[in-house]
Design a protein around this motif. Structure first.
Motif, PDB file in Angstrom:
ATOM      1  N   SER A 159       0.823  -1.044   0.004  1.00  0.00           N
ATOM      2  CA  SER A 159      -0.045  -0.095   0.197  1.00  0.00           C
ATOM      3  C   SER A 159       0.918   1.323  -0.031  1.00  0.00           C
ATOM      4  O   SER A 159       2.032   1.371   0.647  1.00  0.00           O
ATOM      5  CB  SER A 159      -0.953  -0.067   1.474  1.00  0.00           C
ATOM      6  OG  SER A 159      -1.751   1.079   1.268  1.00  0.00           O
ATOM      7  N   HIS A 172      -2.767   8.677   4.720  1.00  0.00           N
ATOM      8  CA  HIS A 172      -3.727   8.653   5.694  1.00  0.00           C
ATOM      9  C   HIS A 172      -4.805   7.963   5.571  1.00  0.00           C
ATOM     10  O   HIS A 172      -5.605   7.043   6.195  1.00  0.00           O
ATOM     11  CB  HIS A 172      -4.374  10.043   6.203  1.00  0.00           C
ATOM     12  CG  HIS A 172      -5.165  10.218   7.175  1.00  0.00           C
ATOM     13  ND1 HIS A 172      -4.908   9.632   8.632  1.00  0.00           N
ATOM     14  CD2 HIS A 172      -6.500  10.502   7.253  1.00  0.00           C
ATOM     15  CE1 HIS A 172      -5.991   9.915   9.426  1.00  0.00           C
ATOM     16  NE2 HIS A 172      -6.845  10.378   8.597  1.00  0.00           N
ATOM     17  N   TYR A 173      -5.469   7.973   4.233  1.00  0.00           N
ATOM     18  CA  TYR A 173      -6.868   7.512   3.947  1.00  0.00           C
ATOM     19  C   TYR A 173      -6.899   5.895   3.762  1.00  0.00           C
ATOM     20  O   TYR A 173      -7.824   5.447   3.636  1.00  0.00           O
ATOM     21  CB  TYR A 173      -7.393   8.126   2.755  1.00  0.00           C
ATOM     22  CG  TYR A 173      -6.953   8.137   1.367  1.00  0.00           C
ATOM     23  CD1 TYR A 173      -6.979   6.919   0.604  1.00  0.00           C
ATOM     24  CD2 TYR A 173      -5.875   8.849   1.054  1.00  0.00           C
ATOM     25  CE1 TYR A 173      -6.430   6.903  -0.764  1.00  0.00           C
ATOM     26  CE2 TYR A 173      -5.033   8.897  -0.213  1.00  0.00           C
ATOM     27  CZ  TYR A 173      -5.496   7.770  -1.141  1.00  0.00           C
ATOM     28  OH  TYR A 173      -4.866   7.581  -2.319  1.00  0.00           O
ATOM     29  N   LYS A 174      -5.420   5.263   3.781  1.00  0.00           N
ATOM     30  CA  LYS A 174      -5.396   3.909   3.498  1.00  0.00           C
ATOM     31  C   LYS A 174      -5.562   3.394   4.763  1.00  0.00           C
ATOM     32  O   LYS A 174      -5.753   1.971   4.818  1.00  0.00           O
ATOM     33  CB  LYS A 174      -4.124   3.461   3.015  1.00  0.00           C
ATOM     34  CG  LYS A 174      -3.770   4.169   1.403  1.00  0.00           C
ATOM     35  CD  LYS A 174      -4.586   3.119   0.237  1.00  0.00           C
ATOM     36  CE  LYS A 174      -4.293   3.667  -0.759  1.00  0.00           C
ATOM     37  NZ  LYS A 174      -4.539   2.794  -1.942  1.00  0.00           N
ATOM     38  N   ARG A 175      -5.729   3.941   5.903  1.00  0.00           N
ATOM     39  CA  ARG A 175      -5.772   3.485   7.285  1.00  0.00           C
ATOM     40  C   ARG A 175      -4.880   2.341   7.576  1.00  0.00           C
ATOM     41  O   ARG A 175      -5.340   1.367   8.247  1.00  0.00           O
ATOM     42  CB  ARG A 175      -7.174   3.275   7.422  1.00  0.00           C
ATOM     43  CG  ARG A 175      -8.248   4.221   7.384  1.00  0.00           C
ATOM     44  CD  ARG A 175      -7.798   5.548   8.195  1.00  0.00           C
ATOM     45  NE  ARG A 175      -7.617   5.233   9.534  1.00  0.00           N
ATOM     46  CZ  ARG A 175      -8.118   5.697  10.643  1.00  0.00           C
ATOM     47  NH1 ARG A 175      -9.253   6.116  10.244  1.00  0.00           N
ATOM     48  NH2 ARG A 175      -7.865   5.498  11.635  1.00  0.00           N
ATOM     49  N   VAL A 176      -3.675   2.219   7.146  1.00  0.00           N
ATOM     50  CA  VAL A 176      -2.639   1.499   7.558  1.00  0.00           C
ATOM     51  C   VAL A 176      -2.420   1.422   9.075  1.00  0.00           C
ATOM     52  O   VAL A 176      -2.154   0.135   9.526  1.00  0.00           O
ATOM     53  CB  VAL A 176      -1.228   1.503   6.714  1.00  0.00           C
ATOM     54  CG1 VAL A 176      -0.210   0.621   7.205  1.00  0.00           C
ATOM     55  CG2 VAL A 176      -1.434   1.643   5.270  1.00  0.00           C
ATOM     56  N   ASP A 177      -2.780   2.317   9.849  1.00  0.00           N
ATOM     57  CA  ASP A 177      -2.585   2.429  11.269  1.00  0.00           C
ATOM     58  C   ASP A 177      -3.646   1.438  11.778  1.00  0.00           C
ATOM     59  O   ASP A 177      -3.520   0.701  12.985  1.00  0.00           O
ATOM     60  CB  ASP A 177      -2.927   3.882  11.600  1.00  0.00           C
ATOM     61  CG  ASP A 177      -4.121   4.492  11.498  1.00  0.00           C
ATOM     62  OD1 ASP A 177      -4.498   4.175  10.147  1.00  0.00           O
ATOM     63  OD2 ASP A 177      -4.922   5.376  12.261  1.00  0.00           O
ATOM     64  N   LEU A 178      -4.795   1.329  11.279  1.00  0.00           N
ATOM     65  CA  LEU A 178      -5.583   0.301  11.908  1.00  0.00           C
ATOM     66  C   LEU A 178      -5.242  -1.149  11.744  1.00  0.00           C
ATOM     67  O   LEU A 178      -5.500  -1.950  12.664  1.00  0.00           O
ATOM     68  CB  LEU A 178      -6.922   0.461  11.247  1.00  0.00           C
ATOM     69  CG  LEU A 178      -7.824   1.685  11.305  1.00  0.00           C
ATOM     70  CD1 LEU A 178      -9.069   1.866  10.596  1.00  0.00           C
ATOM     71  CD2 LEU A 178      -8.014   2.218  12.824  1.00  0.00           C
ATOM     72  N   VAL A 179      -4.600  -1.341  10.368  1.00  0.00           N
ATOM     73  CA  VAL A 179      -4.198  -2.898  10.453  1.00  0.00           C
ATOM     74  C   VAL A 179      -2.820  -3.152  11.437  1.00  0.00           C
ATOM     75  O   VAL A 179      -3.024  -4.162  11.964  1.00  0.00           O
ATOM     76  CB  VAL A 179      -3.549  -2.710   8.893  1.00  0.00           C
ATOM     77  CG1 VAL A 179      -2.761  -4.287   8.743  1.00  0.00           C
ATOM     78  CG2 VAL A 179      -4.716  -2.697   7.818  1.00  0.00           C
ATOM     79  N   GLU A 196      -2.622  -1.849  14.377  1.00  0.00           N
ATOM     80  CA  GLU A 196      -3.247  -1.799  15.645  1.00  0.00           C
ATOM     81  C   GLU A 196      -3.957  -3.319  15.947  1.00  0.00           C
ATOM     82  O   GLU A 196      -3.840  -3.721  16.835  1.00  0.00           O
ATOM     83  CB  GLU A 196      -4.527  -0.773  15.715  1.00  0.00           C
ATOM     84  CG  GLU A 196      -4.962  -0.714  17.085  1.00  0.00           C
ATOM     85  CD  GLU A 196      -4.141  -0.275  18.182  1.00  0.00           C
ATOM     86  OE1 GLU A 196      -4.315  -0.963  19.315  1.00  0.00           O
ATOM     87  OE2 GLU A 196      -3.184   0.509  18.095  1.00  0.00           O
ATOM     88  N   LEU A 235       4.440   5.685  10.918  1.00  0.00           N
ATOM     89  CA  LEU A 235       3.874   4.284  11.203  1.00  0.00           C
ATOM     90  C   LEU A 235       5.181   3.417  11.803  1.00  0.00           C
ATOM     91  O   LEU A 235       4.817   2.588  12.504  1.00  0.00           O
ATOM     92  CB  LEU A 235       3.356   3.926  10.066  1.00  0.00           C
ATOM     93  CG  LEU A 235       1.925   4.679   9.582  1.00  0.00           C
ATOM     94  CD1 LEU A 235       1.557   4.034   7.952  1.00  0.00           C
ATOM     95  CD2 LEU A 235       0.841   4.289  10.671  1.00  0.00           C
TER      96      LEU A 235
END
Length: 80
Positions: free
Chosen positions: A28, A32-39, A41, A63
């Motif tokens: 990826s 920000h809009y790809k929300r790699v941070d949620l993955v 987490e 990240l």
């Protein structure tokens, strides 16, 4: 996108087991809009699962700064 690496989906007509030694792969752009941070987490809550993230972008430093040991970053290689 997030992929699970499998050699085959079925072995002798039985599903392949969920072996934790096979990593997940995310390819990826790190924005920000790809929300790699949620993955990331989610993988903090699954320490027995491994994740490899391949990509580059504005959020790479942020990240990769506070990631668990089961998450690895690989920078995108540009062909010349």
């Amino acid at each position: 996108m997030l992929f699970r690496s499998y050699w085959a989906a079925l072995v002798d007509n039985k599903p392949v087991s969920e072996a934790s030694d096979k990593p997940y792969l995310m390819v990826s752009r790190l924005v920000h809009y790809k929300r790699v941070d949620l993955v990331i987490e989610a993988f903090k809550r699954m320490p027995s699962r491994r994740l490899i993230i391949i990509g580059d972008g504005a959020l790479l430093n942020r990240l990769s700064h506070d990631t668990p040991t089961n998450v690895t970053f690989r920078k995108d290689r540009k062909s010349t």
